[in-house]
Design a protein around this motif. Structure first.
Motif, PDB file in Angstrom:
ATOM      1  N   LEU A  87       0.834  -1.209   0.000  1.00 50.64           N
ATOM      2  CA  LEU A  87       0.000   0.000   0.000  1.00 50.64           C
ATOM      3  C   LEU A  87       0.868   1.259   0.000  1.00 50.64           C
ATOM      4  O   LEU A  87       0.594   2.227  -0.720  1.00 50.64           O
ATOM      5  CB  LEU A  87      -0.916  -0.002   1.223  1.00 50.64           C
ATOM      6  CG  LEU A  87      -2.195  -0.849   1.133  1.00 50.64           C
ATOM      7  CD1 LEU A  87      -2.796  -1.049   2.502  1.00 50.64           C
ATOM      8  CD2 LEU A  87      -3.217  -0.188   0.199  1.00 50.64           C
ATOM      9  N   VAL A  88       1.908   1.248   0.831  1.00 54.83           N
ATOM     10  CA  VAL A  88       2.806   2.411   0.899  1.00 54.83           C
ATOM     11  C   VAL A  88       3.515   2.606  -0.429  1.00 54.83           C
ATOM     12  O   VAL A  88       3.654   3.735  -0.924  1.00 54.83           O
ATOM     13  CB  VAL A  88       3.812   2.225   2.057  1.00 54.83           C
ATOM     14  CG1 VAL A  88       4.873   3.323   2.012  1.00 54.83           C
ATOM     15  CG2 VAL A  88       3.088   2.245   3.397  1.00 54.83           C
ATOM     16  N   GLU A  89       3.952   1.514  -1.047  1.00 57.43           N
ATOM     17  CA  GLU A  89       4.649   1.572  -2.336  1.00 57.43           C
ATOM     18  C   GLU A  89       3.785   2.233  -3.414  1.00 57.43           C
ATOM     19  O   GLU A  89       4.277   2.965  -4.271  1.00 57.43           O
ATOM     20  CB  GLU A  89       5.022   0.156  -2.770  1.00 57.43           C
ATOM     21  CG  GLU A  89       5.851   0.081  -4.039  1.00 57.43           C
ATOM     22  CD  GLU A  89       7.338   0.128  -3.759  1.00 57.43           C
ATOM     23  OE1 GLU A  89       8.038   0.802  -4.531  1.00 57.43           O
ATOM     24  OE2 GLU A  89       7.802  -0.502  -2.794  1.00 57.43           O
ATOM     25  N   GLU A  90       2.460   1.985  -3.353  1.00 55.73           N
ATOM     26  CA  GLU A  90       1.545   2.543  -4.353  1.00 55.73           C
ATOM     27  C   GLU A  90       1.094   3.954  -4.011  1.00 55.73           C
ATOM     28  O   GLU A  90       0.289   4.534  -4.738  1.00 55.73           O
ATOM     29  CB  GLU A  90       0.315   1.637  -4.486  1.00 55.73           C
ATOM     30  CG  GLU A  90       0.599   0.266  -5.054  1.00 55.73           C
ATOM     31  CD  GLU A  90       1.041   0.331  -6.505  1.00 55.73           C
ATOM     32  OE1 GLU A  90       0.480   1.159  -7.261  1.00 55.73           O
ATOM     33  OE2 GLU A  90       1.944  -0.428  -6.882  1.00 55.73           O
ATOM     34  N   GLY A  91       1.551   4.470  -2.900  1.00 54.11           N
ATOM     35  CA  GLY A  91       1.129   5.801  -2.497  1.00 54.11           C
ATOM     36  C   GLY A  91      -0.287   5.836  -1.977  1.00 54.11           C
ATOM     37  O   GLY A  91      -0.956   6.869  -2.011  1.00 54.11           O
ATOM     38  N   ALA A 145      11.635  -1.672   5.594  1.00 54.93           N
ATOM     39  CA  ALA A 145      10.959  -1.901   4.319  1.00 54.93           C
ATOM     40  C   ALA A 145       9.872  -0.860   4.091  1.00 54.93           C
ATOM     41  O   ALA A 145       9.679  -0.374   2.960  1.00 54.93           O
ATOM     42  CB  ALA A 145      10.368  -3.305   4.284  1.00 54.93           C
ATOM     43  N   LEU A 146       9.140  -0.498   5.156  1.00 52.49           N
ATOM     44  CA  LEU A 146       8.088   0.513   5.031  1.00 52.49           C
ATOM     45  C   LEU A 146       8.676   1.876   4.664  1.00 52.49           C
ATOM     46  O   LEU A 146       8.168   2.573   3.767  1.00 52.49           O
ATOM     47  CB  LEU A 146       7.302   0.618   6.345  1.00 52.49           C
ATOM     48  CG  LEU A 146       6.284  -0.489   6.642  1.00 52.49           C
ATOM     49  CD1 LEU A 146       5.743  -0.336   8.064  1.00 52.49           C
ATOM     50  CD2 LEU A 146       5.129  -0.434   5.647  1.00 52.49           C
ATOM     51  N   LYS A 147       9.734   2.261   5.338  1.00 54.25           N
ATOM     52  CA  LYS A 147      10.354   3.564   5.071  1.00 54.25           C
ATOM     53  C   LYS A 147      10.894   3.634   3.643  1.00 54.25           C
ATOM     54  O   LYS A 147      10.750   4.647   2.949  1.00 54.25           O
ATOM     55  CB  LYS A 147      11.477   3.812   6.077  1.00 54.25           C
ATOM     56  CG  LYS A 147      10.988   4.172   7.470  1.00 54.25           C
ATOM     57  CD  LYS A 147      10.307   5.528   7.481  1.00 54.25           C
ATOM     58  CE  LYS A 147       9.959   5.986   8.880  1.00 54.25           C
ATOM     59  NZ  LYS A 147       9.271   7.303   8.867  1.00 54.25           N
ATOM     60  N   GLU A 174       8.034   4.024   1.273  1.00 54.55           N
ATOM     61  CA  GLU A 174       7.484   5.373   1.331  1.00 54.55           C
ATOM     62  C   GLU A 174       8.379   6.357   0.569  1.00 54.55           C
ATOM     63  O   GLU A 174       7.878   7.253  -0.136  1.00 54.55           O
ATOM     64  CB  GLU A 174       7.338   5.810   2.795  1.00 54.55           C
ATOM     65  CG  GLU A 174       6.599   7.134   2.946  1.00 54.55           C
ATOM     66  CD  GLU A 174       6.360   7.474   4.401  1.00 54.55           C
ATOM     67  OE1 GLU A 174       5.192   7.547   4.809  1.00 54.55           O
ATOM     68  OE2 GLU A 174       7.352   7.661   5.145  1.00 54.55           O
ATOM     69  N   GLU A 175       9.684   6.206   0.686  1.00 53.98           N
ATOM     70  CA  GLU A 175      10.588   7.091  -0.043  1.00 53.98           C
ATOM     71  C   GLU A 175      10.418   6.921  -1.549  1.00 53.98           C
ATOM     72  O   GLU A 175      10.451   7.900  -2.315  1.00 53.98           O
ATOM     73  CB  GLU A 175      12.045   6.801   0.362  1.00 53.98           C
ATOM     74  CG  GLU A 175      12.382   7.205   1.788  1.00 53.98           C
ATOM     75  CD  GLU A 175      12.133   8.685   2.051  1.00 53.98           C
ATOM     76  OE1 GLU A 175      12.434   9.510   1.156  1.00 53.98           O
ATOM     77  OE2 GLU A 175      11.603   9.011   3.128  1.00 53.98           O
ATOM     78  N   ARG A 176      10.230   5.680  -1.995  1.00 56.10           N
ATOM     79  CA  ARG A 176      10.029   5.446  -3.432  1.00 56.10           C
ATOM     80  C   ARG A 176       8.710   6.061  -3.899  1.00 56.10           C
ATOM     81  O   ARG A 176       8.622   6.611  -5.000  1.00 56.10           O
ATOM     82  CB  ARG A 176      10.058   3.940  -3.723  1.00 56.10           C
ATOM     83  CG  ARG A 176      11.428   3.321  -3.567  1.00 56.10           C
ATOM     84  CD  ARG A 176      11.469   1.910  -4.147  1.00 56.10           C
ATOM     85  NE  ARG A 176      10.647   0.970  -3.402  1.00 56.10           N
ATOM     86  CZ  ARG A 176      11.064   0.267  -2.354  1.00 56.10           C
ATOM     87  NH1 ARG A 176      12.315   0.424  -1.918  1.00 56.10           N
ATOM     88  NH2 ARG A 176      10.262  -0.580  -1.740  1.00 56.10           N
ATOM     89  N   LYS A 213       5.923  10.541  -6.586  1.00 51.99           N
ATOM     90  CA  LYS A 213       4.721  11.338  -6.309  1.00 51.99           C
ATOM     91  C   LYS A 213       3.465  10.508  -6.620  1.00 51.99           C
ATOM     92  O   LYS A 213       2.530  10.949  -7.289  1.00 51.99           O
ATOM     93  CB  LYS A 213       4.725  12.636  -7.118  1.00 51.99           C
ATOM     94  CG  LYS A 213       5.792  13.617  -6.665  1.00 51.99           C
ATOM     95  CD  LYS A 213       5.585  14.985  -7.235  1.00 51.99           C
ATOM     96  CE  LYS A 213       6.570  15.988  -6.661  1.00 51.99           C
ATOM     97  NZ  LYS A 213       6.350  16.222  -5.212  1.00 51.99           N
ATOM     98  N   ALA A 214       3.486   9.298  -6.095  1.00 51.09           N
ATOM     99  CA  ALA A 214       2.365   8.381  -6.327  1.00 51.09           C
ATOM    100  C   ALA A 214       1.273   8.610  -5.298  1.00 51.09           C
ATOM    101  O   ALA A 214       1.544   8.887  -4.121  1.00 51.09           O
ATOM    102  CB  ALA A 214       2.843   6.928  -6.237  1.00 51.09           C
ATOM    103  N   GLY A 215       0.021   8.548  -5.737  1.00 53.63           N
ATOM    104  CA  GLY A 215      -1.119   8.586  -4.838  1.00 53.63           C
ATOM    105  C   GLY A 215      -1.175   9.803  -3.958  1.00 53.63           C
ATOM    106  O   GLY A 215      -1.186  10.939  -4.423  1.00 53.63           O
TER     107      GLY A 215
END
Length: 905
Positions: free
Chosen positions: A615-619, A635-637, A640-642, A647-649
């Protein structure tokens, strides 16, 4: 005018001058009495002509007749039945040679018959006379060599006391034939579905016969179960009626068979006919002379599926009744991927263009709701408010699960068979045959007994294009007693819904946390990060919140208030999560619970992918400010940076303020030095996941005292076998298999008579019979368990299964010795201590030694207080790697899979 004597002489002269009669040949169709035979000529394309022949020079006892047209019923003459049976067993279906000698004014034909193809075979009349079953005519005006021989044979039979010439009571040789049965079902019940010996006396049409049941002599009309042949009506025969009748006559008429009475309809019985050469119903269907009939098919006891297959074979070959048969053509063919199981007979398929379509499985009916008795108002009582069709209707959950496991996420082929119009407040249904691979999913479902087949009117073509296959599958399920056809053990799903009950949910918290990773099924998705799960091991429904993320809220409809609008990207997050895991098997790790509410907080994985990270990866979510430092934070951080970079989602228009990393602040707040506080323990159990159960040495006396008191109490008041019904979650006592002694346990699962128990004072588990479990005596449940669960700090098991087993075996050999060890708690994970163990004699770190021997892997981490200890473990791991010990024998196994072993503190 000539005298009678002269007339007789003239007749004898004419007979002597006439050419000898020409022999004829045929097959014996029927024995009418002890001296009357019906012979069928050789067939030439259709049913051949028949001829009834009366044996010359003999008179047989007359068989009794039933009451017809106000004529009284008559009884057999003595030995009439024996004479008829003698000929039937000798001649039926046999080829014979016969000569017509004369006929009279009543169109009766007299003659002689030989068994076989010519006159060299046995003379049938002579055989009858020799057995004393007929009387030879003794007219002194007529004489011939044939008559003289018969008279001699009769004299011999008389002298020998054979047959009717015996001295036995003649009444013993008279049948008591029962032509009427007052209560037909009573006769069905009398024979109890068991085969009864019988003789087929008459064939009315291909599927209806008259049979004589032996030895009780019931004369009944029998309709063959499961089929119907063309019949004979007042305006003429139906097409193929004559051929069907001949087909049965040539195989069954006056043959020895067995009959199974299966039901009765007015004065007519319904049943199956068993013949050594095969099932006549199946043979008729194979030749296209009959159709399967649903109303009587329900009475068929054995091999019902063979009848459906036989009918299908005749249809495919276009035989007789099916000469004009045209199979129904599907109206439409589609392909797509199953995204949801809507019910036990309906699925939702996503097509290639992205559209979804709800389709129903053709011609099947899902498990029915039980019929409730009507109340005084003539209506069934209202169902309970907590009634849940999926769990409370027997077999409904199993049916849904069967479809879910077979179809969710799988590509399928959908053939539209028919469209059922809207009616009775039910919407229109698109009914289809759905195949996955080469498997018709409806057929597979019916064969498991999870659905039944819909019965249609004779000419109703609105049915599955593979309808016969469904009927065959149902027949096999009935025979095997599968699912809905089971006579007993109907499953009732005692699934507890704790999703809205905080107190009930909290009772499951510790067992869910202790298990660490548990299988679950996603039953509902409320929002991107809030789901409802079914946990099979706990047999409950829970609310589950994704750990580590904050997800935008989806729209919510609330009765009376109109609901709440969705936050930006809330609907997208909901759609993503539904597509990712709805109705799929997932793995969950529970970390904690909501402070207010019944939701469990934790991590959810599908095929190794962390949903929070996805979910975080997809913004569609951001990392929560409240997440504790742990193995998934990195992995979450990174995700989120990616997402921010793309500028996703939610990051599309957001401006971020630089904040000091939480990771750095955590490190600064952490204690600078490792704390050592050794406890003296013994290891009592090591699980296959390398969880270690320990007992404190200073509590050994207390444990022994408790067990001594417990067993004294049991000796004084022995438990009564079977008096206690174990339930999941109970604290009880159980008799351990190895030493046959009683110990305290917690009941973890009950499956029939098998009970899974956890020995709370030792940490081991066992499956035993319910008779070895008893209620906990009063006063023994209050003391805390003497075994404590731990994990090993800084290390993890290798990925390979064989390497895992070797590591666990090595650890057990080093620790489960009864020897005291020194335990230090380094940190806690989800409340479970992560420990190191030291040998008090050699001062050797047992876990580090296993790392050095190449059995365990050192994990990563940034906890400053464990920096020195972790460095020691890393040196031990490097030594094992450099020397290619055990898991490192083929090189570095972490080059490609380092992340898989997690991040420790």
């Amino acid at each position: 005018m000539s005298t009678p004597k002269q007339q007789q002489q003239q007749e004898q002269q004419q007979a002597a001058q006439a050419p000898p009669p020409k022999p004829c040949y045929g097959i014996v169709k029927q024995i009418n009495s002890g001296d009357s035979i019906t012979i069928r000529g050789q067939p030439k394309g259709g049913p051949p002509p028949e001829k009834t022949l009366i044996l010359s020079n003999v008179i047989a006892p007359r068989l009794g007749r039933r009451q017809v047209n106000q004529k009284d019923e008559t009884k057999d003459e003595p030995y009439a039945w024996e004479a008829r049976e003698f000929l039937r067993k000798k001649l039926i279906g046999q080829e014979v040679c016969f000569i017509e000698e004369k006929s009279n004014n009543n169109n009766r034909i007299y003659g002689r018959v030989w068994l076989g193809k010519d006159q060299t075979g046995p003379n049938v009349t002579e055989l009858l006379v020799s057995e004393g079953l007929v009387t030879v005519k003794r007219d002194t005006r007529i004489s011939s060599p044939e008559l003289t021989k018969l008279q001699e044979l009769e004299d011999q039979a008389k002298n020998a006391g054979k047959g009717k010439w015996s001295s036995e009571d003649k009444s013993l040789h008279v049948r008591d034939v029962k032509y009427t049965v007052e209560t037909t079902m009573s006769l069905v019940d009398k024979y109890g579905g068991k085969p009864v010996k019988a003789v087929i006396e008459h064939v009315r049409d291909g599927s209806t016969v008259k049979a004589l049941l032996l030895p009780d002599y019931y004369h009944i009309t029998l309709a063959i179960s499961g089929i119907r042949c063309p019949g004979f009506k007042q305006d003429g025969a139906e097409p193929f009626a004559d051929q069907a009748k001949y087909f049965v006559e040539s195989r069954l008429l006056q043959r020895d068979v067995e009959v199974i009475l299966e039901s009765a309809n007015n004065t007519q019985f319904v049943g199956s006919i068993l013949h050594p050469k095969g099932n006549i119903a199946e043979a008729l269907l194979n030749e296209g002379f009959a159709r399967c009939v649903d109303w009587s098919m329900n009475h068929v006891k054995n091999d019902k599926h063979k009848l459906y297959l036989a009918e299908k074979a005749a249809k495919d070959k276009r035989l007789h009744l099916w000469k004009d048969y045209v199979p129904a053509k599907p109206s439409e063919e589609l392909t797509g991927t199953v995204v949801e199981i809507a019910s036990a007979d309906a699925i939702i398929v996503r097509m290639a263009n992205g559209e979804t379509k709800k389709v129903f499985l053709s011609s099947i009916r899902p498990p029915p709701r039980e019929k409730r008795p009507l109340g005084e108002d003539g209506k069934p009582p209202a169902r309970a408010k907590d009634f849940r069709p999926l769990y409370d209707i027997p077999w409904m959950f199993e049916a849904r699960e069967f479809l879910r496991k077979k179809l969710i996420g799988k590509p399928v082929k959908v053939v539209v068979d028919y469209v059922q119009p809207a009616r009775d407040n039910y919407p229109e249904k698109t009914c289809c045959t759905v195949t996955v691979g080469k498997v018709n999913i409806a057929e597979a479902m019916v064969s498991k007994g999870f659905a039944t087949v819909v019965r249609y009117r004779q000419n109703d073509d609105q049915r599955s294009s593979l309808y016969n296959d469904l009927l065959v599958a149902e027949s096999k399920a009935e025979k095997s007693g599968n699912g809905l056809h089971a006579k007993k053990d109907v499953p009732l799903q005692r699934i507890r819904d704790v999703s809205t009950d905080p107190a009930a949910a909290k009772s499951h918290l510790q067992s869910l946390k202790r298990a660490r990773e548990m299988k679950a099924v996603v039953e509902f998705v409320t929002s991107g990060s809030r789901l409802k799960l079914f946990v099979p091991k706990e047999y409950c429904l829970i609310t589950f919140l994704l750990a580590g993320v904050k997800c935008p809220r989806a729209a919510r409809i609330t009765p009376g208030t109109g609901g709440m609008e969705a936050e930006p990207y809330g609907e997208e997050a909901l759609a993503f999560t539904r597509k990712f895991c709805f109705q799929k098997d997932v793995d969950v790790q529970v970390e904690n619970m909501e402070s207010k509410g019944s939701g469990f907080i934790g991590w959810l994985f599908i095929d190794g992918v962390n949903l929070s990270v996805a979910l975080v990866e997809e913004g569609l979510a951001e990392v929560s400010n409240f997440i504790e430092q742990g193995e998934h934070l990195k992995a979450l951080k990174a995700a989120e940076e990616r997402a921010k970079a793309k500028k996703a989602g939610i990051w599309k228009d957001r401006v971020e303020v630089e904040v000091e990393p939480e990771e750095k602040r955590e490190e600064e707040r952490a204690p600078a030095e490792r704390k050592i506080d050794y406890q003296e323990v013994v290891v009592s159990e090591v699980t296959d996941e390398l969880h270690v159960y320990t007992q404190k040495v200073d509590q050994k006396a207390a444990l022994e005292s408790l067990l001594s008191r417990l067993r004294q109490e049991i000796d004084a008041n022995p438990p009564l076998a079977g008096a206690y019904t174990p339930k999941k979650g109970d604290l009880a006592i159980a008799k351990f298999t190895e030493d046959d002694e009683w110990y305290r346990v917690k009941v973890e699962k009950v499956a029939g008579t098998n009970v899974s128990v956890f020995y709370i004072d030792y940490g081991n588990r066992e499956v035993i019979t319910s008779t070895r479990v008893a209620a906990m005596p009063a006063g023994f449940a209050g003391e805390k368990p003497f075994a404590t669960e731990n994990t090993l700090a800084i290390v993890a098991l290798p990925k390979d299964e064989d390497d895992k087993k070797a590591a666990i075996q090595a650890f057990r050999e080093d620790t489960i010795t009864g020897k005291p060890l020194l335990l230090n708690i380094e940190y806690r994970t989800a409340g479970v201590p992560a420990i190191t163990l030291v040998d008090p004699t050699s001062k050797e770190d047992i876990v580090k030694a296993l790392v050095a021997d190449g059995f365990l892997i050192c994990t990563q981490g940034r906890d400053r207080k464990l920096k020195d200890l972790r460095e020691e473990y890393r040196k031990a791991e490097k030594e094992a790697r450099d020397n290619h010990r055990n898991i490192w024998q083929y090189g570095d196994i972490t080059d490609d899979d380092a992340k898989e072993f997690g991040v420790g503190r």
